[in-house]
Scaffold this motif. Structure first.
Motif, PDB file in Angstrom:
ATOM      1  N   ALA A 122      61.210  -7.089 -27.149  1.00 52.64           N
ATOM      2  CA  ALA A 122      61.597  -6.771 -28.529  1.00 52.64           C
ATOM      3  C   ALA A 122      61.324  -7.943 -29.462  1.00 52.64           C
ATOM      4  O   ALA A 122      60.994  -7.759 -30.637  1.00 52.64           O
ATOM      5  N   ALA A 123      61.459  -9.164 -28.932  1.00 49.14           N
ATOM      6  CA  ALA A 123      61.334 -10.350 -29.791  1.00 49.14           C
ATOM      7  C   ALA A 123      59.891 -10.823 -29.928  1.00 49.14           C
ATOM      8  O   ALA A 123      59.622 -11.757 -30.661  1.00 49.14           O
ATOM      9  N   GLN A 124      58.995 -10.202 -29.167  1.00 45.29           N
ATOM     10  CA  GLN A 124      57.590 -10.612 -29.269  1.00 45.29           C
ATOM     11  C   GLN A 124      56.833  -9.570 -30.095  1.00 45.29           C
ATOM     12  O   GLN A 124      56.829  -8.388 -29.728  1.00 45.29           O
ATOM     13  N   ARG A 125      56.211 -10.007 -31.183  1.00 43.22           N
ATOM     14  CA  ARG A 125      55.461  -9.057 -32.010  1.00 43.22           C
ATOM     15  C   ARG A 125      54.448  -8.311 -31.129  1.00 43.22           C
ATOM     16  O   ARG A 125      53.674  -8.930 -30.423  1.00 43.22           O
ATOM     17  N   ARG A 126      54.502  -7.022 -31.130  1.00 43.24           N
ATOM     18  CA  ARG A 126      53.653  -6.115 -30.334  1.00 43.24           C
ATOM     19  C   ARG A 126      53.903  -6.223 -28.817  1.00 43.24           C
ATOM     20  O   ARG A 126      53.128  -5.703 -28.017  1.00 43.24           O
TER      21      ARG A 126
ATOM     22  N   ARG B 157      68.501  -1.797 -34.559  1.00 39.43           N
ATOM     23  CA  ARG B 157      68.999  -2.310 -35.836  1.00 39.43           C
ATOM     24  C   ARG B 157      68.308  -3.624 -36.219  1.00 39.43           C
ATOM     25  O   ARG B 157      68.095  -3.914 -37.378  1.00 39.43           O
ATOM     26  N   MET B 158      67.956  -4.412 -35.200  1.00 34.11           N
ATOM     27  CA  MET B 158      67.310  -5.703 -35.461  1.00 34.11           C
ATOM     28  C   MET B 158      65.830  -5.523 -35.788  1.00 34.11           C
ATOM     29  O   MET B 158      65.152  -6.475 -36.137  1.00 34.11           O
TER      30      MET B 158
ATOM     31  N   PRO C 277      58.980  -8.176 -35.710  1.00 32.62           N
ATOM     32  CA  PRO C 277      59.790  -9.312 -36.136  1.00 32.62           C
ATOM     33  C   PRO C 277      61.238  -8.867 -36.286  1.00 32.62           C
ATOM     34  O   PRO C 277      61.518  -7.862 -36.948  1.00 32.62           O
ATOM     35  N   LEU C 278      62.140  -9.577 -35.639  1.00 32.33           N
ATOM     36  CA  LEU C 278      63.541  -9.128 -35.628  1.00 32.33           C
ATOM     37  C   LEU C 278      64.298  -9.689 -36.821  1.00 32.33           C
ATOM     38  O   LEU C 278      63.961 -10.747 -37.348  1.00 32.33           O
TER      39      LEU C 278
ATOM     40  N   ASN D  48      65.208 -13.197 -37.970  1.00 28.52           N
ATOM     41  CA  ASN D  48      65.255 -13.702 -39.330  1.00 28.52           C
ATOM     42  C   ASN D  48      66.642 -13.438 -39.921  1.00 28.52           C
ATOM     43  O   ASN D  48      67.104 -12.296 -39.905  1.00 28.52           O
ATOM     44  N   GLY D  49      67.318 -14.470 -40.400  1.00 26.59           N
ATOM     45  CA  GLY D  49      68.645 -14.267 -41.005  1.00 26.59           C
ATOM     46  C   GLY D  49      69.756 -14.546 -40.016  1.00 26.59           C
ATOM     47  O   GLY D  49      69.527 -15.090 -38.934  1.00 26.59           O
TER      48      GLY D  49
END
Ligand code: S3P
Length: 450
Positions: free
Chosen positions: A245-249, A272-273, A299-300, A328-329
């Protein structure tokens, strides 16, 4: 043992994970109480679960293990015999608390001992209600901690509202309730995993559950022997799901994993992320839903985790904290004070390790506030003797610059034998096995807000 990890190449994998830990413990115990021979497949042969198997053997139950993941349990119609020696629960809180419930109704005394880590964890949460049912339990450690001397006796059913959301407490009371006169009701303010209820029902023990969150077991019943197949553990799957989930693609498909909705809140959080998450239940024949989960990385963004979501992802909070550092955030975790009494103080351990990797973290009494995204850098990290901390930070290492070393990682064997080999699949592109996307045929995980 140390785990050495470097940044992951593109993730595109199809995997399975070992059997569910919570279900494995419960299946062995209920099968042992049943009226015949039960074959359990997909059993998790981890150190924690083997403590439960060896405890049941010490209580006179024949359990064969023709292969690591298969158990043949010879149920003896609820008849247990006094163990010759004390029973060692190692570092397994589930073993100790469930056994306390089981032994509360036996006509003999048993001494339950634990390793140093488990000997520090609270046991009053099971001692108080079991004594109210009529057992006599002496905690030999300071502040009601192990070793426990359980002097079982004739129990009466009670109506109990636990002050902590704990499936181990509920499970202990349901087991004691099976041996009690009358009915035993546990009324939970926040629902916890319902594997014990499902397991009892599957073995044809009469229970009643109410929408409002209470479960009742009727006493003096003998479980009917049955075979059972344990699904993969969603809490073990969580490490790989977060990595994808945290790796783009990034793309990951996990097959044959448990999808009981008292355990899958992680999927809603990842959605949600910002990740794409799909789940499909393929089988509920044995009451525990099992199926496929598929995650695609984007991107989370940060999120808030609190309230009724917490017990449904309590074991996933270390890895979700790592996800928070990459998002992010701000990611805020509240009302999760139970993390302080897990295998280690997980709030302190997560904050310490994330900071060591360069993340910005504030430690709260009952949670964490993590500001991302952090450019994580490799570091030497402690496991604090906690399997989920060790695994969560090995995954952190997949996103860090340079090498990450997780020290004292042998504790991983408590819940996930084979983790290291799977980590190798994620880090060594030569061995990568490309998965076929199945998104589209699956349904979206429903986001769950606390
Ligand atoms: C478990 C319940 C949870 C969980 C633990 C396993 C179980 O603990 O953290 O890993 O199998 O019942 P609590 O019941 O203490 O929350």
């Amino acid at each position: 043992m140390e785990l050495r990890v470097r940044r992951a190449p593109r993730i595109d994998l199809e995997i399975t994970v070992p059997g569910d830990k919570s279900i494995s413990h419960r299946a062995v115990i209920i099968a042992a109480l049943s009226n015949g021979v039960c074959t359990l497949q997909g059993f998790l042969p981890s150190e924690d679960c083997m403590h439960t198997v060896n405890a049941m053997r010490a209580l006179g139950i024949k359990i064969e293990q023709p292969e690591p993941t298969t158990l043949i349990v010879h149920g003896k119609k609820r008849v247990l015999t006094a163990p010759k020696n004390e029973i060692n629960c190692g570092n397994s809180g589930t073993t100790m608390r469930l056994l306390a419930g089981l032994l509360a109704g036996q006509p003999f005394e048993t001494r339950l001992v634990a390793d140093a880590g488990l000997s520090r964890r609270p046991m009053d949460r099971v001692i108080a209600p079991l004594c109210e049912m009529g057992a006599d339990i002496i905690a030999e450690g300071p502040d009601q901690t192990a070793p426990l001397r359980v002097h079982g006796g004739s129990l009466r059913g009670i109506h109990y509202r636990p002050s902590v959301a704990s499936a181990q407490v509920k499970g202990a009371l349901l087991l004691a309730g099976l041996f009690a006169r009358g009915k035993t009701t546990i009324e939970e303010a926040l629902p916890t995993r319902n594997h014990m209820e499902k397991m009892l029902n599957y073995f044809l023990v009469r229970t009643a559950t109410e929408e409002a969150g209470s479960v009742t077991v009727f006493g003096e019943q003998v479980p009917e022997s049955r075979d059972f197949a344990i699904p993969g553990d969603i809490s073990s799957a969580a490490f790989w799901l977060v990595a994808a989930a945290a790796q783009r693609r990034g793309h990951l498909l996990i097959r044959d994993v448990g999808l009981n909705d008292t355990r899958t809140a992680l999927l809603g959080v990842l959605l949600r992320m910002g990740a794409q998450v799909r789940e499909a239940v393929e089988d509920v024949d044995q009451l525990e839903p099992r199926g496929i989960v598929e995650v695609t990385g984007f991107p989370l963004k940060g999120t808030v985790i609190q309230g009724k979501e917490v017990p449904r992802l309590i074991d996933e909070l270390p890895i979700l904290s790592v996800a928070g550092a990459l998002a992010n955030g701000r990611t805020i975790i509240r009302q999760a004070g139970e993390l302080r009494v897990k295998e280690t103080d997980r709030i302190a351990a997560i904050a310490h390790n994330l900071r060591t990797m360069g993340a910005q973290v504030a430690e709260l009494n009952d949670g964490l506030e993590i500001s991302g995204p952090a450019p994580l850098h490799g570091a030497h990290l402690a496991s604090f003797g906690d399997h989920r901390i060790a695994m969560a930070f090995a995954i952190g290492g997949l996103f860090a610059e340079g090498e990450t070393v997780v020290q004292d990682a042998e504790c991983i064997r408590e819940s996930y034998p084979g983790f290291e080999m799977m980590l190798e699949e994620f880090t060594n592109p030569k061995r990568m096995q490309v998965s076929t996307p199945v998104i589209g045929s699956l349904t979206s995980a429903a986001p769950e807000q606390g």
